[in-house]
Design an enzyme around this catalytic site. Structure first.
Site, PDB file in Angstrom:
ATOM      1  N   ARG A  53       0.355 -11.434  -2.698  1.00  0.00           N
ATOM      2  CA  ARG A  53       1.075 -11.411  -1.414  1.00  0.00           C
ATOM      3  C   ARG A  53       1.943 -10.157  -1.269  1.00  0.00           C
ATOM      4  NH1 ARG A  53       0.241 -16.074   1.187  1.00  0.00           N
ATOM      5  NH2 ARG A  53      -0.380 -17.914  -0.040  1.00  0.00           N
ATOM      6  N   GLY A  91       0.069  -7.118  -0.578  1.00  0.00           N
ATOM      7  CA  GLY A  91      -0.861  -6.166   0.016  1.00  0.00           C
ATOM      8  C   GLY A  91      -1.763  -5.479  -0.980  1.00  0.00           C
ATOM      9  N   ILE A  92      -1.710  -5.886  -2.253  1.00  0.00           N
ATOM     10  CA  ILE A  92      -2.512  -5.229  -3.286  1.00  0.00           C
ATOM     11  C   ILE A  92      -3.999  -5.517  -3.100  1.00  0.00           C
ATOM     12  CG2 ILE A  92      -3.004  -5.199  -5.775  1.00  0.00           C
ATOM     13  CD1 ILE A  92      -0.012  -5.498  -6.257  1.00  0.00           C
ATOM     14  N   TYR A 112     -10.953 -10.047   4.837  1.00  0.00           N
ATOM     15  CA  TYR A 112     -12.248  -9.400   5.045  1.00  0.00           C
ATOM     16  C   TYR A 112     -12.538  -9.191   6.526  1.00  0.00           C
ATOM     17  CZ  TYR A 112     -13.125 -10.569   0.135  1.00  0.00           C
ATOM     18  OH  TYR A 112     -13.049 -10.675  -1.233  1.00  0.00           O
TER      19      TYR A 112
END
Length: 290
Positions: free
Chosen positions: A209, A211-212, A248
């Protein structure tokens, strides 16, 4: 579930990644093996090495060029809370491979309900280590990417497994670039093997959580373009994994096909096969936008 010695990892990034056991790949074309020794278990049979190769096989000039490009690959991103560097795992990265094995094993064992998580993670570690050894041997047709995270000065006091100057290993993904590097028995719905395929994505639990995962996906796409592979990319996502699915979709992936409900008979979760056409990048361009 088949014998654990035949391993293929899960297709999707999720809160609790899953491993899928299947036959490892036996390519129809000659396998190019990096000329490097390793303390890992013996790999699967491959073409007989030349006596001068030191345990590997001679590489064609084009394969050597691709190996150089893979070794030089770097994807970097700066967050407000830290920085991420993604690169390919090489045969010389034995220490990093051990950390990666623990990351994958612990990630999967989080979702295990029918066995003690710690003991199952130990079993997985043995199987995953052999799998990674074989997959690294498929370079430059496939690559295992590893991402290292370094917090900014305000977060340096947080606990984490420091991995030297690169920082803490935060994530991983696998990219098959062509039919030679493709998994031998990919999950259903089956993607076309001649196109790039992204799988085995996971982010360390304590670093989710942030953004990785989004940047890891971009790194995979960046690698596909820089390695000169076909720009139509495939991946799988389980129907129940809403967060990765939304990621995605926002990244431009579309559903190509969805598993039949009959896959439940094999104790598997239904999955979407998803596809994205990467932007064409002109030769010599140094800026990649996804």
């Amino acid at each position: 579930m088949a014998a654990p010695a035949l391993l293929s990892l899960s297709p999707a990034v999720s809160r609790h990644p899953h491993l899928l056991f299947s036959h490892t790949h036996s390519p129809r074309h000659p396998r190019f093996t990096p000329l490097a020794a390793s303390s890992s278990p013996s790999p699967s049979p491959s073409p007989s090495p030349s006596p001068a190769a030191g345990g590997g096989v001679f590489l064609s000039p084009s394969a050597l060029s691709q190996l150089d490009a893979l070794a030089a690959f770097r994807y970097e991103h700066a967050f407000p809370h830290g920085s991420l560097t993604v690169r390919a795992l090489t045969p010389a990265d034995d220490a990093e491979a051990d950390v990666l094995v623990r990351l994958l094993a612990s990630s999967f064992s989080e979702d295990v309900r029918w066995a003690p998580a710690q003991r199952y993670a130990q079993l997985l570690a043995f199987v995953i280590r052999r799998y990674l050894y074989e997959r690294r041997g498929l370079a430059p047709h496939a690559a295992v990417l590893v991402g290292f995270y370094k917090p900014d000065a305000a977060e340096e006091g947080e606990e984490g497994e420091d991995d030297g100057d690169e920082g803490e290993m935060a994530c991983t993904a696998e990219v098959s670039l062509d039919a030679v590097g493709a998994p031998g028995a990919p999950p259903t719905p089956t993607p076309p093997l001649e196109f790039p395929y992204i799988c085995n994505m996971t982010v360390k639990t304590s670093l989710r959580r942030r953004g990785i995962g989004k940047q890891l996906l971009k790194a995979c796409e960046d690698l596909v373009v820089k390695m000169g592979a076909k720009t139509r990319v495939y991946l799988h996502c389980r129907i129940i994994d809403e967060v990765p699915f939304n990621m995605y979709i926002k990244a431009g992936y579309d559903i190509v096909q969805t598993d039949s409900i009959l896959v439940w008979l094999s104790l598997q979760k239904r999955k979407h096969l998803m596809r994205k056409e990467l932007p064409q990048v002109s030769v010599g361009s140094e800026t990649l936008e996804f």
